[in-house]
Design an enzyme around this catalytic site. Structure first.
Site, PDB file in Angstrom:
ATOM      1  N   ARG A  10      35.768 -15.483  16.180  1.00 19.19           N
ATOM      2  CA  ARG A  10      35.806 -13.407  15.844  1.00 19.19           C
ATOM      3  C   ARG A  10      36.863 -13.288  14.867  1.00 19.19           C
ATOM      4  NH1 ARG A  10      37.039 -11.930  19.846  1.00 19.19           N
ATOM      5  NH2 ARG A  10      37.643 -13.361  21.527  1.00 19.19           N
TER       6      ARG A  10
ATOM      7  N   TYR B  63      28.934 -16.876  12.785  1.00 18.11           N
ATOM      8  CA  TYR B  63      29.694 -16.566  13.615  1.00 18.11           C
ATOM      9  C   TYR B  63      28.934 -16.606  14.654  1.00 18.11           C
ATOM     10  CZ  TYR B  63      32.976 -18.446  17.472  1.00 18.11           C
ATOM     11  OH  TYR B  63      33.460 -19.280  19.142  1.00 18.11           O
ATOM     12  N   GLY B  64      29.116 -17.724  15.601  1.00 16.43           N
ATOM     13  CA  GLY B  64      28.556 -17.382  17.255  1.00 16.43           C
ATOM     14  C   GLY B  64      28.833 -15.460  18.058  1.00 16.43           C
TER      15      GLY B  64
ATOM     16  N   LYS C 173      28.787 -10.746  22.698  1.00 11.08           N
ATOM     17  CA  LYS C 173      29.556  -9.395  22.970  1.00 11.08           C
ATOM     18  C   LYS C 173      29.395  -8.275  22.197  1.00 11.08           C
ATOM     19  CE  LYS C 173      32.595 -13.736  24.180  1.00 11.08           C
ATOM     20  NZ  LYS C 173      32.622 -13.251  25.595  1.00 11.08           N
TER      21      LYS C 173
ATOM     22  N   HIS D 124      33.379  -9.206  31.579  1.00  9.07           N
ATOM     23  CA  HIS D 124      33.553 -10.610  30.869  1.00  9.07           C
ATOM     24  C   HIS D 124      34.027 -11.620  31.937  1.00  9.07           C
ATOM     25  CE1 HIS D 124      35.991 -13.236  28.054  1.00  9.07           C
ATOM     26  NE2 HIS D 124      35.118 -13.907  27.863  1.00  9.07           N
TER      27      HIS D 124
ATOM     28  N   SER E 174      40.780 -15.923  27.222  1.00 11.62           N
ATOM     29  CA  SER E 174      39.774 -17.071  26.795  1.00 11.62           C
ATOM     30  C   SER E 174      41.439 -18.682  26.879  1.00 11.62           C
ATOM     31  CB  SER E 174      40.061 -17.043  25.887  1.00 11.62           C
ATOM     32  OG  SER E 174      41.232 -16.111  24.537  1.00 11.62           O
TER      33      SER E 174
ATOM     34  N   CYS F 214      41.618 -20.386  29.692  1.00  6.79           N
ATOM     35  CA  CYS F 214      41.673 -20.233  30.944  1.00  6.79           C
ATOM     36  C   CYS F 214      40.698 -20.785  32.292  1.00  6.79           C
ATOM     37  CB  CYS F 214      41.732 -19.516  31.870  1.00  6.79           C
ATOM     38  SG  CYS F 214      43.531 -18.471  31.405  1.00  6.79           S
ATOM     39  N   GLY F 215      39.971 -21.744  31.183  1.00  6.83           N
ATOM     40  CA  GLY F 215      38.502 -22.454  31.826  1.00  6.83           C
ATOM     41  C   GLY F 215      37.033 -21.607  32.431  1.00  6.83           C
ATOM     42  N   LYS F 216      36.559 -21.247  32.001  1.00  7.57           N
ATOM     43  CA  LYS F 216      35.695 -20.062  33.092  1.00  7.57           C
ATOM     44  C   LYS F 216      35.079 -20.762  33.413  1.00  7.57           C
ATOM     45  CE  LYS F 216      34.361 -16.269  31.550  1.00  7.57           C
ATOM     46  NZ  LYS F 216      34.630 -15.182  30.658  1.00  7.57           N
ATOM     47  N   THR F 217      34.071 -21.468  32.131  1.00  5.93           N
ATOM     48  CA  THR F 217      33.013 -22.614  31.994  1.00  5.93           C
ATOM     49  C   THR F 217      33.401 -23.797  32.840  1.00  5.93           C
ATOM     50  OG1 THR F 217      32.663 -21.739  29.772  1.00  5.93           O
ATOM     51  CG2 THR F 217      31.498 -24.101  30.321  1.00  5.93           C
ATOM     52  N   ASN F 218      34.789 -23.966  32.763  1.00  8.39           N
ATOM     53  CA  ASN F 218      34.955 -25.227  33.895  1.00  8.39           C
ATOM     54  C   ASN F 218      34.720 -24.523  35.562  1.00  8.39           C
ATOM     55  OD1 ASN F 218      35.200 -26.669  31.539  1.00  8.39           O
ATOM     56  ND2 ASN F 218      37.963 -26.673  32.005  1.00  8.39           N
TER      57      ASN F 218
ATOM     58  N   ASP G 218      29.965 -16.165  31.472  1.00 12.54           N
ATOM     59  CA  ASP G 218      30.781 -15.474  30.163  1.00 12.54           C
ATOM     60  C   ASP G 218      30.520 -13.654  30.901  1.00 12.54           C
ATOM     61  OD1 ASP G 218      31.925 -15.271  28.125  1.00 12.54           O
ATOM     62  OD2 ASP G 218      30.525 -15.019  26.654  1.00 12.54           O
TER      63      ASP G 218
ATOM     64  N   ASN H   7      38.064 -24.444  17.807  1.00 13.26           N
ATOM     65  CA  ASN H   7      36.956 -23.621  18.702  1.00 13.26           C
ATOM     66  C   ASN H   7      35.051 -24.615  17.937  1.00 13.26           C
ATOM     67  OD1 ASN H   7      36.085 -20.998  19.646  1.00 13.26           O
ATOM     68  ND2 ASN H   7      35.848 -19.838  17.533  1.00 13.26           N
TER      69      ASN H   7
ATOM     70  N   ARG I  11      31.649 -24.858  19.490  1.00 18.95           N
ATOM     71  CA  ARG I  11      30.785 -24.475  20.190  1.00 18.95           C
ATOM     72  C   ARG I  11      30.394 -25.779  20.228  1.00 18.95           C
ATOM     73  NH1 ARG I  11      33.512 -19.810  22.724  1.00 18.95           N
ATOM     74  NH2 ARG I  11      35.231 -19.792  21.798  1.00 18.95           N
TER      75      ARG I  11
ATOM     76  N   GLY J 174      38.468 -29.047  39.876  1.00 15.24           N
ATOM     77  CA  GLY J 174      37.413 -29.212  41.267  1.00 15.24           C
ATOM     78  C   GLY J 174      38.513 -28.839  42.021  1.00 15.24           C
TER      79      GLY J 174
ATOM     80  N   ASN K   3      40.280 -26.831  42.865  1.00 16.18           N
ATOM     81  CA  ASN K   3      40.538 -25.031  42.565  1.00 16.18           C
ATOM     82  C   ASN K   3      39.852 -24.460  43.512  1.00 16.18           C
ATOM     83  OD1 ASN K   3      42.161 -24.599  40.824  1.00 16.18           O
ATOM     84  ND2 ASN K   3      40.866 -24.193  39.107  1.00 16.18           N
TER      85      ASN K   3
HETATM   86  O1  TSX Z   1      40.226 -25.331  32.899  1.00 15.30           O
HETATM   87  C1  TSX Z   1      40.877 -25.678  34.011  1.00 15.30           C
HETATM   88  N1  TSX Z   1      41.352 -25.212  34.954  1.00 15.30           N
HETATM   89  C2  TSX Z   1      39.761 -24.711  35.790  1.00 15.30           C
HETATM   90  C3  TSX Z   1      38.992 -25.974  36.340  1.00 15.30           C
HETATM   91  C4  TSX Z   1      38.281 -25.549  37.058  1.00 15.30           C
HETATM   92  N2  TSX Z   1      42.032 -25.982  32.843  1.00 15.30           N
HETATM   93  C5  TSX Z   1      41.869 -26.418  31.553  1.00 15.30           C
HETATM   94  C6  TSX Z   1      41.883 -25.322  30.865  1.00 15.30           C
HETATM   95  C7  TSX Z   1      41.522 -25.093  29.291  1.00 15.30           C
HETATM   96  C8  TSX Z   1      40.314 -24.533  28.995  1.00 15.30           C
HETATM   97  C9  TSX Z   1      43.284 -26.330  34.001  1.00 15.30           C
HETATM   98  N3  TSX Z   1      44.371 -26.771  32.917  1.00 15.30           N
HETATM   99  C10 TSX Z   1      43.157 -25.630  34.770  1.00 15.30           C
HETATM  100  C11 TSX Z   1      42.658 -25.346  35.431  1.00 15.30           C
HETATM  101  O2  TSX Z   1      42.511 -25.294  36.721  1.00 15.30           O
HETATM  102  N4  TSX Z   1      44.473 -26.339  35.242  1.00 15.30           N
HETATM  103  C12 TSX Z   1      45.215 -26.568  34.233  1.00 15.30           C
HETATM  104  C13 TSX Z   1      46.888 -27.361  34.357  1.00 15.30           C
HETATM  105  C14 TSX Z   1      46.874 -29.061  34.683  1.00 15.30           C
HETATM  106  C15 TSX Z   1      46.454 -29.672  33.873  1.00 15.30           C
HETATM  107  C16 TSX Z   1      46.396 -30.796  34.002  1.00 15.30           C
HETATM  108  C17 TSX Z   1      46.350 -31.699  35.215  1.00 15.30           C
HETATM  109  C18 TSX Z   1      46.476 -30.415  36.255  1.00 15.30           C
HETATM  110  C19 TSX Z   1      46.761 -29.097  35.588  1.00 15.30           C
HETATM  111  N5  TSX Z   1      46.752 -32.861  34.890  1.00 15.30           N
HETATM  112  C20 TSX Z   1      47.322 -33.621  36.218  1.00 15.30           C
HETATM  113  O3  TSX Z   1      47.056 -33.135  37.166  1.00 15.30           O
HETATM  114  C21 TSX Z   1      46.816 -35.466  36.529  1.00 15.30           C
HETATM  115 MN    MN Z   2      34.069 -15.326  26.555  1.00 16.10          MN
END
Ligand code: TSX
Ligand code: MN
Length: 583
Positions: free
Chosen positions: A68, A196-197, A205, A225, A247, A249-253, A274, A364, A366, A491, A493
């Site tokens: 973007r 680009y997307g 967006k 968002h 961005s 912070c791992g929203k999709t995760n 998203d 970036n 995708r 996990g 979290n």
């Molecule tokens: O997505 C992440 N989340 C949310 C997951 C549900 N990430 C990746 C961020 C980049 C997109 C994270 N990174 C998270 C997190 O909760 N925490 C961290 C920081 C972190 C990175 C590696 C470890 C621990 C914390 N590794 C070990 O403890 C071995």
């Molecule tokens: Mn987004």
């Protein structure tokens, strides 16, 4: 607006861009097949390994067109103050003239695709239609995954009389001839010079956030968002949360979280990763729909360790953009489960030489994939009435200051926490690494109007419902004195989400602090985590000195918005400062 207005707009656009052909998209499988065949011929797409990646394709962007472009993104409202200091503004007449000059005859010799699309579940009172005109078959293919193309949209356009008009052309992909322009008062988007997307898939967006945020203010709802997920405890009822993160912070995760050891009987259900459209129902309950039908996510860093559900979503019917390619015609990226193969073609199509220190996949890069393929996709994911929201969560990436989790005292305090959100920049984002940037509600790049008015709109919900969800703030990224992350994240979290739901249910007491409720000692389930001694205390610490500095920074940021800043927010900064005392 009606089908007839749609046809006359298409005719008018065709006169400007002078295409060789016009194709009205119906979203059929047959149409997709023809498009893909054409793109394989032109090299727009490369077919991936049919055995291991059925119906998967690789697209390589122009190297000057991989993200973007906030500096080229404009809100073109009549009054500059309505766009606010949080947006680039251009006078609508000037903007039209500027971008129409670029569109002139830009589709000559090309096909102009007309894509009627629906954002939101079919049959939902909250769903909205748009029409994107584009000369990019890649855009058509992506839009067919990210939204519902064809009849479902046409039906709404015919009956509701409203739709967003989006005009897009890839032009010459020249950054000097590129603009992404939004006309909120005309419900129109014009995007030129990027494939680009975020710049080109106008339903995402541009429509579902920048235009929808303004429409939502006028109509009394919120376009945010946010990810949406359901949490189902063993034998328990599923509760839903909506969460906004900047961005990286791992929203999709988080949206696809897999419960870890000790939580095997829990389930996490993915509704969206998203965007959330939030409405109050007749009973004052906040309900959320995901306007998107697919995921357009960042590939690098995605693996069976960071996001197993995502890995199981990918691999069929997936468009990969700007990943590396193995000699087996399989996609590869940094952070993949498989160690880097010796022979790779990088995202630009060149043979990859690791000794040069570059990356094989673009940071970036995708994936575009149907949400329905996600193993954790919620049964309520297409529910017309959306899901009831039990908690709102804001978050950011902060190596210090901000605790793992706190709950705000009331709605107004929650809006303050959202408005003062900040996150540290990472290597993936442009600019310096580790700078703290304010990103209110994670909407800095996406709010289509003045943040001052936006916060006032958020605050106004308090007088419209006595049943609003509690608002929390989380930070997975706090570091200890040794510079290491204090919290295992991913996990694990789910332990924080468990406390959030317990609070929302009135089943955890919490303990008061100057910045909000913290988990009381023993309330956060840390069984089996084996955190080092002192880690829990460090994770939850509210250091008065650093928080006083934080409040000063927030006040300075708020001052940019002048008299559009709701008094409630400056008052709240003051009262938190007083609570922190004289340290
Ligand atoms: O997505 C992440 N989340 C949310 C997951 C549900 N990430 C990746 C961020 C980049 C997109 C994270 N990174 C998270 C997190 O909760 N925490 C961290 C920081 C972190 C990175 C590696 C470890 C621990 C914390 N590794 C070990 O403890 C071995
Ligand atoms: Mn987004």
């Amino acid at each position: 607006m009606s089908k007839k207005d749609l046809e006359s707009w298409v005719t008018e656009v065709a006169k400007l861009v002078a295409p060789e052909k016009i194709h009205w998209c119906d979203g059929s499988e047959e149409e997709k097949k023809v498009l893909i065949a054409e793109m394989l011929k032109t090299g727009d797409l490369l077919e991936l390994n049919e055995q291991t990646h059925p119906n998967c394709f690789l697209h390589r962007s122009d190297p000057n067109d991989v993200a973007r472009v906030e500096q080229l993104t404009f809100i073109c409202s009549r009054l500059e103050d309505d766009a606010g200091p949080n947006n680039n503004w251009m006078n609508p007449a000037e903007a039209h003239a500027k971008i129409d000059a670029l569109f002139e005859r830009s589709m000559k010799g090309r096909t102009m695709y007309v894509i009627p699309y629906l954002m939101g579940p079919v049959g939902s009172p909250y769903a909205r239609a748009g029409v994107e005109i584009t000369d990019s078959p890649y855009v058509v293919l992506n839009m067919s995954i990210m939204s519902k193309i064809g009849d479902a949209a046409i039906a709404i356009i015919n009956s509701s009389s409203k739709f967003v008009k989006g005009l897009h052309s890839v032009g010459e992909l020249d950054p000097a001839r590129r603009f992404i322009m939004h006309f909120p008062e005309e419900q129109t988007i014009k995007s030129f010079g990027s494939g680009y997307g975020g710049n080109a898939l106008l339903g995402k967006k541009c429509h579902a956030l920048r235009l929808a945020s303004g429409t939502a203010k006028q109509e009394g709802w919120l376009a945010e968002h946010m990810l949406i997920l359901g949490i189902q405890p063993p034998q328990g009822e599923t509760k839903y949360i909506a969460a906004a993160f900047p961005s990286a912070c791992g929203k999709t995760n988080l949206a696809m979280l897999v419960p870890p050891k000790g939580f095997e009987d829990w389930k996490i259900w993915t509704v969206g990763d998203d965007i959330a459209w939030l409405h109050l129902d007749e009973s004052g309950q906040l309900r959320a729909i995901n306007p998107e039908a697919g995921f357009f996510g960042v590939v690098p860093g995605t693996s069976s360790t960071t996001n197993p559900n995502c890995m199981n979503t990918l691999g069929k019917n997936t468009i990969y953009t700007n990943v590396a390619l193995t000699s087996e015609q399989e996609p590869w990226w940094e952070g993949h489960d498989l160690t880097r193969p010796d022979t790779l073609v990088d995202w630009k199509g060149n043979s990859f030489d690791p000794t040069l220190g570059g990356l094989a996949a673009h940071p970036n890069a995708r994936f575009t994939v149907p949400a329905s393929q996600c193993p954790s996709f919620s049964k309520e994911g297409n529910s017309p009435n959306g899901v009831p929201i039990s908690a709102i969560v804001f978050g950011g990436r902060r190596s210090n200051v901000t605790p793992l989790v706190f709950q705000t005292y009331d709605w107004e305090h929650g809006v303050f926490a959202g408005a003062s959100m900040a996150s540290e920049t990472t290597a993936a984002a442009a600019g310096q690494v580790g700078n703290v940037r304010r990103d209110p509600m994670a909407m800095k790049p996406f709010c289509g109007y003045n943040f001052g008015d936006y916060w006032a709109h958020w605050l106004s919900f308090a007088s419209r419902s006595d049943n609003l969800p509690p608002i929390f703030h989380v930070n997975w990224f706090r570091k200890g004195a040794d510079g290491k992350f204090l919290w295992p994240g991913f996990g694990e979290n789910i332990r924080v989400l468990e406390w959030i739901l317990a609070r929302s249910d009135g089943k955890a007491e919490g303990t008061e602090s100057a910045i909000g409720y913290l988990p009381k000692s023993g309330e956060l389930n840390l069984d089996g985590l084996n955190l080092p001694p002192g880690a829990t205390e460090s994770l939850l610490a509210v250091d008065k000195k650093s928080w006083k500095k934080e409040i000063e920074d927030i006040k300075e940021y708020f001052s940019i918005f002048g008299d559009r800043l709701p008094v409630a927010l400056s008052d709240r900064a003051e009262s938190i400062k007083n609570m922190l005392g004289s340290v």
